[in-house]
Design a protein around this motif. Structure first.
Motif, PDB file in Angstrom:
ATOM      1  N   PHE A 157       0.843  -1.198   0.000  1.00 57.55           N
ATOM      2  CA  PHE A 157       0.000   0.000   0.000  1.00 57.55           C
ATOM      3  C   PHE A 157       0.880   1.249   0.000  1.00 57.55           C
ATOM      4  N   PHE A 158       1.945   1.221   0.773  1.00 56.14           N
ATOM      5  CA  PHE A 158       2.872   2.347   0.786  1.00 56.14           C
ATOM      6  C   PHE A 158       3.456   2.566  -0.615  1.00 56.14           C
ATOM      7  N   LYS A 159       3.856   1.473  -1.277  1.00 55.89           N
ATOM      8  CA  LYS A 159       4.363   1.579  -2.649  1.00 55.89           C
ATOM      9  C   LYS A 159       3.302   2.153  -3.583  1.00 55.89           C
ATOM     10  N   ALA A 160       2.043   1.767  -3.402  1.00 57.25           N
ATOM     11  CA  ALA A 160       0.958   2.288  -4.251  1.00 57.25           C
ATOM     12  C   ALA A 160       0.842   3.794  -4.086  1.00 57.25           C
ATOM     13  N   VAL A 161       0.927   4.260  -2.859  1.00 53.44           N
ATOM     14  CA  VAL A 161       0.837   5.705  -2.589  1.00 53.44           C
ATOM     15  C   VAL A 161       2.034   6.432  -3.208  1.00 53.44           C
ATOM     16  N   VAL A 162       3.224   5.931  -2.963  1.00 55.46           N
ATOM     17  CA  VAL A 162       4.443   6.586  -3.456  1.00 55.46           C
ATOM     18  C   VAL A 162       4.495   6.551  -4.986  1.00 55.46           C
TER      19      VAL A 162
END
Length: 172
Positions: free
Chosen positions: A115-120
């Motif tokens: 999810f963090f990768k999706a945001v970034v």
């Protein structure tokens, strides 16, 4: 096929697969969720954080909403797939409770990373990640307090036969 349509279809497929895997995992019970109502409630709680974030993305994002939703759906699917690790944990000399806990911790870690990768990767504000973390914490609290209804009896002998996978096979 337009990119938004492709992203939407991929997101639907990923979320559907994630829901099915999560439902299967919850249905396995591990000695904790025993009624059909509790299983359904657990599924609803597990899916709620994703529903909240998809609705927020649809309403709040003007650009890249479907790219973000597709990436978010992959995070959901990856986390659900990580729950299959429970089979690997069964080879460790630990109780069923610890197997379940380790599989859930791995699933949460995988979901959080993706999810963090999706945001970034979508170049969104880290507020999206923070909002999802809040949803995740609320979801976990609801699972523990409402669905599993954990109480002192869960770690006593009255239900300890569910925690030992060797004895669980004898009961099934």
């Amino acid at each position: 096929m337009p990119a938004n349509t492709r992203n939407a279809i991929t997101a639907i497929i990923n979320f559907a697969a994630s829901v099915m895997i999560t439902a299967w995992f919850i249905e396995q019970k591990f000695g904790y969720v025993v009624t059909p109502e509790a299983i359904l409630l657990s599924n609803v709680v597990a899916c709620s954080k994703w529903v909240v974030m998809v609705i927020a993305a649809i309403i709040l994002l003007e650009t890249n909403k479907w790219v973000f939703i597709r990436r978010m759906s992959f995070a959901s699917l990856a986390g659900s797939c990580a729950m299959f690790s429970v089979y690997a944990f069964r080879y460790l000399p630990v109780s069923s409770w610890q197997q379940f806990t380790c599989a859930m911790a791995l699933a949460l870690l995988v979901m959080t990373i993706f999810f963090f990768k999706a945001v970034v990767n979508t170049r969104l504000s880290l507020k999206w990640f923070a909002a999802w973390l809040v949803c995740l914490v609320i979801s976990m609290v609801l699972q523990v307090k409402v669905v599993f209804n954990l109480h002192p009896g869960i770690v006593t002998n009255e239900v300890s036969h569910f925690f030992d996978s060797r004895k669980k096979n004898e009961i099934s």
